[in-house]
Design a protein around this motif. Structure first.
Motif, PDB file in Angstrom:
ATOM      1  N   THR A 102       0.788  -1.154   0.092  1.00  0.00           N
ATOM      2  CA  THR A 102      -0.020   0.056   0.028  1.00  0.00           C
ATOM      3  C   THR A 102       0.991   1.229  -0.001  1.00  0.00           C
ATOM      4  O   THR A 102       0.605   2.147  -0.694  1.00  0.00           O
ATOM      5  N   ALA A 103       1.921   1.094   0.977  1.00  0.00           N
ATOM      6  CA  ALA A 103       2.856   2.433   0.759  1.00  0.00           C
ATOM      7  C   ALA A 103       3.595   2.652  -0.388  1.00  0.00           C
ATOM      8  O   ALA A 103       3.656   3.869  -0.936  1.00  0.00           O
ATOM      9  N   ARG A 104       4.108   1.683  -1.114  1.00  0.00           N
ATOM     10  CA  ARG A 104       4.653   1.654  -2.114  1.00  0.00           C
ATOM     11  C   ARG A 104       3.715   2.009  -3.535  1.00  0.00           C
ATOM     12  O   ARG A 104       4.277   3.055  -4.320  1.00  0.00           O
ATOM     13  N   VAL A 105       2.464   1.479  -3.600  1.00  0.00           N
ATOM     14  CA  VAL A 105       1.536   2.211  -4.460  1.00  0.00           C
ATOM     15  C   VAL A 105       1.385   3.725  -4.263  1.00  0.00           C
ATOM     16  O   VAL A 105       1.314   4.557  -5.207  1.00  0.00           O
ATOM     17  N   ILE A 106       1.171   4.215  -3.084  1.00  0.00           N
ATOM     18  CA  ILE A 106       0.882   5.461  -2.865  1.00  0.00           C
ATOM     19  C   ILE A 106       2.126   6.285  -3.345  1.00  0.00           C
ATOM     20  O   ILE A 106       2.080   7.550  -3.762  1.00  0.00           O
ATOM     21  N   GLY A 107       3.404   5.921  -2.745  1.00  0.00           N
ATOM     22  CA  GLY A 107       4.358   6.447  -3.323  1.00  0.00           C
ATOM     23  C   GLY A 107       4.750   6.438  -4.758  1.00  0.00           C
ATOM     24  O   GLY A 107       5.286   7.648  -5.171  1.00  0.00           O
TER      25      GLY A 107
END
Length: 283
Positions: free
Chosen positions: A126-131
């Motif tokens: 999730t964090a990487r998608v947002i990033g």
């Protein structure tokens, strides 16, 4: 959610992710919205020479094919036209972001799960998608539902917060919601001890800022209320969200490059990790 025209729904084989899919369909069913549903099967990295191919298929790929078949059945049942995409990769966030680019999506919807849940989409994904995402990301924690009657937007005076406020205002107008605006000032005790007037000026400046945003919302015929809090931003944001029973929290984040994209950092990530309510991260 007419503000978004093309929605990408990312899911895996877990019950928590299926909940996100059903919640996302409620938004897709609104007139003028198109969707693409993406799931990513993991890549088998073992020695194929020592493995029966059928066994690899049954254990790794078949559950994802079964998932997409179930997705298509629900889409047909609800008379929703959507593109279903089954990808394969050891970094699911890359496939999700690539699909957002390829299909020109303007919103990604996905879930998040705690460390105790052994699902494919963990917090890291999730964090990487947002990033890496070029567009906004709506994160729906299990088993929360998305609503628009009460929208809370967190602002801090930065350009990123201004974008979040603009998106929150647009959604509030679209859904005739009440808009709550929160800003948190974290002033170290050392400042108060040495120069209390600095802290007082900071609070007064932020108070004026909130009042300006409330006035702007009222001018757009949106009912709005402001909150000014002192302390740790993530704690105070969640505290107010629970107090007003917010159905959606909107926050901004800033672009990152290189390795920094792997870690969102800051208030947005901490709020997301709590999973108290759906969060729309405005890019």
């Amino acid at each position: 959610m007419k503000l978004y025209k093309k929605i990408l729904i990312a899911l895996d084989t877990s019950e928590q992710s299926w909940h996100v899919f059903l919640e996302a369909l409620k938004l897709v069913q609104e007139k003028g919205t198109w969707a693409v549903v993406v799931t990513v099967a993991p890549v088998y990295l073992g020695d194929l020479g020592l493995t029966i191919i059928d066994d690899v298929y049954d254990k790794i790929y078949a559950p994802y094919e079964k998932l997409m078949k179930k997705v298509q059945e629900v889409l047909n049942e609800k008379n929703i036209t959507a593109k279903c995409v089954l990808e394969e990769g050891d970094e699911p966030f890359e496939k999700i972001v690539d699909a957002a680019y390829a299909f020109n999506c303007d919103l990604i919807i996905m879930g998040r799960s705690g460390s105790k849940l052994k699902t494919f989409f963990l917090g890291n994904t999730t964090a990487r998608v947002i990033g890496y995402s070029p567009v906004d990301v709506l994160v729906i924690p299990y088993p929360k539902n998305v609503g628009f009657k009460k929208i809370l937007v967190a602002v801090d005076g930065s350009p990123f917060a201004e974008k979040a406020f603009s998106k929150a205002l647009a959604l509030a107008k679209e859904h005739q919601s009440k808009l709550f605006i929160i800003s948190v000032v974290d002033i170290p005790m050392e400042i108060y001890a040495v120069a209390p007037e600095i802290g007082e000026k900071a609070l007064e400046k932020r108070k004026t800022y909130i009042e300006t945003l409330v006035k702007k919302a009222n001018e757009e015929e949106v009912k709005a209320e402001g909150f000014l809090r002192q302390g740790l931003a993530d704690e105070k944001i969640i505290e107010v969200a629970k107090e007003i029973e917010a159905e959606l929290l909107i926050m901004g984040t800033y672009g990152r490059t290189g390795i920094k994209r792997l870690l969102m950092g800051g208030v947005t990530e901490r709020v997301l990790s709590i999973g108290a309510l759906p969060v729309l991260v405005v890019k």
